[in-house]
Structures are given as structure tokens and as C-alpha cells.
Write a protein that holds these residues in place. Structure first.
Motif, PDB file in Angstrom:
ATOM      1  N   PHE A 109       9.121  10.726  -2.394  1.00 29.26           N
ATOM      2  CA  PHE A 109       9.144  11.273  -1.043  1.00 29.26           C
ATOM      3  C   PHE A 109       7.826  11.993  -0.764  1.00 29.26           C
ATOM      4  CE2 PHE A 109       9.902  15.023   1.638  1.00 29.26           C
ATOM      5  CZ  PHE A 109      10.386  14.434   2.792  1.00 29.26           C
ATOM      6  N   ASP A 110       7.407  12.873  -1.672  1.00 31.19           N
ATOM      7  CA  ASP A 110       6.149  13.614  -1.487  1.00 31.19           C
ATOM      8  C   ASP A 110       4.952  12.683  -1.458  1.00 31.19           C
ATOM      9  OD1 ASP A 110       7.539  16.025  -1.401  1.00 31.19           O
ATOM     10  OD2 ASP A 110       7.179  16.484  -3.526  1.00 31.19           O
ATOM     11  N   ARG A 111       4.918  11.694  -2.372  1.00 27.51           N
ATOM     12  CA  ARG A 111       3.798  10.744  -2.439  1.00 27.51           C
ATOM     13  C   ARG A 111       3.691   9.955  -1.148  1.00 27.51           C
ATOM     14  NH1 ARG A 111       2.789   5.519  -3.075  1.00 27.51           N
ATOM     15  NH2 ARG A 111       4.982   4.934  -3.309  1.00 27.51           N
ATOM     16  N   MET A 112       4.808   9.391  -0.713  1.00 31.37           N
ATOM     17  CA  MET A 112       4.778   8.540   0.474  1.00 31.37           C
ATOM     18  C   MET A 112       4.561   9.349   1.755  1.00 31.37           C
ATOM     19  SD  MET A 112       7.440   5.442  -0.116  1.00 31.37           S
ATOM     20  CE  MET A 112       8.708   6.173  -1.127  1.00 31.37           C
ATOM     21  N   ARG A 113       5.158  10.514   1.828  1.00 31.97           N
ATOM     22  CA  ARG A 113       4.924  11.353   3.015  1.00 31.97           C
ATOM     23  C   ARG A 113       3.451  11.720   3.102  1.00 31.97           C
ATOM     24  NH1 ARG A 113       8.471  16.551   4.483  1.00 31.97           N
ATOM     25  NH2 ARG A 113       7.278  17.401   2.763  1.00 31.97           N
ATOM     26  N   GLY A 114       2.810  11.947   1.960  1.00 28.60           N
ATOM     27  CA  GLY A 114       1.372  12.206   1.931  1.00 28.60           C
ATOM     28  C   GLY A 114       0.547  11.032   2.438  1.00 28.60           C
ATOM     29  N   LEU A 115       1.105   9.816   2.357  1.00 29.82           N
ATOM     30  CA  LEU A 115       0.440   8.618   2.872  1.00 29.82           C
ATOM     31  C   LEU A 115       0.756   8.377   4.348  1.00 29.82           C
ATOM     32  CD1 LEU A 115       1.056   6.194  -0.135  1.00 29.82           C
ATOM     33  CD2 LEU A 115      -1.118   7.266   0.520  1.00 29.82           C
ATOM     34  N   GLU A 157       0.805  -1.224   0.000  1.00 31.97           N
ATOM     35  CA  GLU A 157       0.000   0.000   0.000  1.00 31.97           C
ATOM     36  C   GLU A 157       0.841   1.278   0.000  1.00 31.97           C
ATOM     37  OE1 GLU A 157      -2.816  -0.290   3.214  1.00 31.97           O
ATOM     38  OE2 GLU A 157      -3.520  -2.254   2.513  1.00 31.97           O
ATOM     39  N   MET A 158       1.967   1.283   0.662  1.00 30.28           N
ATOM     40  CA  MET A 158       2.785   2.494   0.742  1.00 30.28           C
ATOM     41  C   MET A 158       3.872   2.527  -0.332  1.00 30.28           C
ATOM     42  SD  MET A 158       1.335   4.061   3.147  1.00 30.28           S
ATOM     43  CE  MET A 158       0.490   3.929   4.687  1.00 30.28           C
ATOM     44  N   LEU A 159       4.578   1.401  -0.492  1.00 24.93           N
ATOM     45  CA  LEU A 159       5.676   1.382  -1.455  1.00 24.93           C
ATOM     46  C   LEU A 159       5.224   1.013  -2.863  1.00 24.93           C
ATOM     47  CD1 LEU A 159       8.608  -0.156   0.630  1.00 24.93           C
ATOM     48  CD2 LEU A 159       7.898   2.234   0.396  1.00 24.93           C
ATOM     49  N   GLY A 160       4.101   0.313  -2.981  1.00 27.62           N
ATOM     50  CA  GLY A 160       3.567   0.000  -4.309  1.00 27.62           C
ATOM     51  C   GLY A 160       3.972  -1.340  -4.886  1.00 27.62           C
ATOM     52  N   PHE A 161       4.585  -2.209  -4.079  1.00 25.02           N
ATOM     53  CA  PHE A 161       4.927  -3.537  -4.567  1.00 25.02           C
ATOM     54  C   PHE A 161       3.673  -4.397  -4.689  1.00 25.02           C
ATOM     55  CE2 PHE A 161       9.054  -2.267  -2.681  1.00 25.02           C
ATOM     56  CZ  PHE A 161       9.865  -2.475  -3.791  1.00 25.02           C
ATOM     57  N   LEU A 162       3.791  -5.511  -5.392  1.00 24.51           N
ATOM     58  CA  LEU A 162       2.699  -6.471  -5.559  1.00 24.51           C
ATOM     59  C   LEU A 162       3.018  -7.750  -4.807  1.00 24.51           C
ATOM     60  CD1 LEU A 162       2.240  -6.199  -9.444  1.00 24.51           C
ATOM     61  CD2 LEU A 162       0.926  -4.999  -7.657  1.00 24.51           C
ATOM     62  N   LYS A 163       1.995  -8.345  -4.172  1.00 29.45           N
ATOM     63  CA  LYS A 163       2.202  -9.641  -3.522  1.00 29.45           C
ATOM     64  C   LYS A 163       2.428 -10.687  -4.606  1.00 29.45           C
ATOM     65  CE  LYS A 163      -1.220 -11.848  -1.542  1.00 29.45           C
ATOM     66  NZ  LYS A 163      -2.216 -12.342  -0.588  1.00 29.45           N
ATOM     67  N   LYS A 164       3.474 -11.491  -4.457  1.00 30.46           N
ATOM     68  CA  LYS A 164       3.806 -12.534  -5.433  1.00 30.46           C
ATOM     69  C   LYS A 164       3.492 -13.916  -4.880  1.00 30.46           C
ATOM     70  CE  LYS A 164       6.194 -14.234  -9.046  1.00 30.46           C
ATOM     71  NZ  LYS A 164       6.221 -13.832 -10.419  1.00 30.46           N
ATOM     72  N   THR A 165       4.011 -14.214  -3.689  1.00 28.06           N
ATOM     73  CA  THR A 165       3.847 -15.536  -3.103  1.00 28.06           C
ATOM     74  C   THR A 165       3.398 -15.394  -1.656  1.00 28.06           C
ATOM     75  OG1 THR A 165       5.721 -16.300  -4.438  1.00 28.06           O
ATOM     76  CG2 THR A 165       5.007 -17.746  -2.650  1.00 28.06           C
ATOM     77  N   ASP A 166       2.443 -16.239  -1.258  1.00 25.30           N
ATOM     78  CA  ASP A 166       1.981 -16.233   0.130  1.00 25.30           C
ATOM     79  C   ASP A 166       1.615 -17.667   0.495  1.00 25.30           C
ATOM     80  OD1 ASP A 166       0.925 -15.752   2.630  1.00 25.30           O
ATOM     81  OD2 ASP A 166      -0.494 -14.218   1.967  1.00 25.30           O
TER      82      ASP A 166
END
Length: 132
Positions: free
Chosen positions: A89-95, A22-31
Motif C-alpha cells: 500500500f505504501d509503495r504503490m501509493r508513493g507511485l 510499472e505499478m504492480l510489478g508484473f512482467l510482460k509474458k506474451t504480446d
């Protein structure tokens, strides 16, 4: 040879998955359940078949002192390439992401360091000398 998998030790896998997706934007691959823990990996949406990042439980006795020492000394556990450090930085700080180092230009590199909420510092970097 290429890097297939790397890991970052986390104190809570569910919280780490939320942060890294949600914050960094990665996708779940394996769980996959593994006893009380999970084999839990994320990938970049820009390279979903590329290097996986394992959100590895920090239960081993050596891990917590290691992580604490890195944080105490301001050393990131991992570094992720971005196109624009200032924009991220701006995007994530906004989150609501907490940064321990605001964007800093060091020659051809621009970096910033954030707290992943799971016991680690993470660096984001853009280098004008190599592609992100």
C-alpha cells in the motif's frame, strides 16, 4: 488441474500494461497482435512460468456495464496475494496509485483495494492462514 490463464478486462491495453508492470510489478509474458488488439499477458516475477493474467480488451458490449457495476458496488475484478499489504500500500501509493480501500484487517486476512486506471478495482491480500 490448475489455473493456467485468467483475465481482467481493460479499456486500454497499452495503459494497462504500463500499470500492471510499472505499478504492480508484473512482467510482460506474451504480446501478440490480434487484429486491432493484442493477446497481452503478464505474470508474477515470483512465478514467471505460472498463471498468466490476460489484459483483455473490454470491447464486448456486455463488458462495460459489467465493469461499471462492479466498480459501483466496490467489488474487485481480481485479487493478488502479497507478503505485506501495508508495505505494498505504501509503495504503490508513493507511485501515485489510488486506493479505494486502505489496508483493512479482517481476522487472519489483510486487504486493500486499488483502482487499476483501466476500469477495474483490484484487491491485494495477505492471509495469515495460507501462503502468499
Amino acid at each position: 488441474m490448475k489455473i493456467h490463464l485468467s483475465s481482467v478486462f481493460v479499456d486500454d491495453q497499452a495503459k494497462a500494461l504500463r500499470f500492471y508492470t510499472e505499478m504492480l510489478g508484473f512482467l510482460k509474458k506474451t504480446d501478440v497482435p490480434v487484429g486491432e488488439d493484442r493477446w497481452l499477458t503478464v505474470v508474477s516475477p515470483e512465478d514467471p512460468d505460472g498463471t498468466e493474467l490476460l489484459l483483455e480488451p473490454d470491447g464486448h458490449p456486455a463488458v462495460k456495464p459489467y465493469k461499471a457495476a462492479l466498480v459501483e458496488d466496490g467489488i474487485p475484478a481480481a485479487s493478488f496475494a502479497v507478503e505485506d499489504v501495508h508495505a505494498e500500500f505504501d509503495r504503490m501509493r508513493g507511485l501515485g496509485v489510488h486506493f479505494t480501500q486502505e489496508p483493512l484487517e479482517m481476522g487472519p486476512d489483510t486487504t486493500a483495494v486499488l483502482d487499476d486506471t483501466c476500469g477495474n478495482l483490484i484487491q491485494i491480500v495477505h492471509s495469515a492462514q495460507r501462503p502468499s
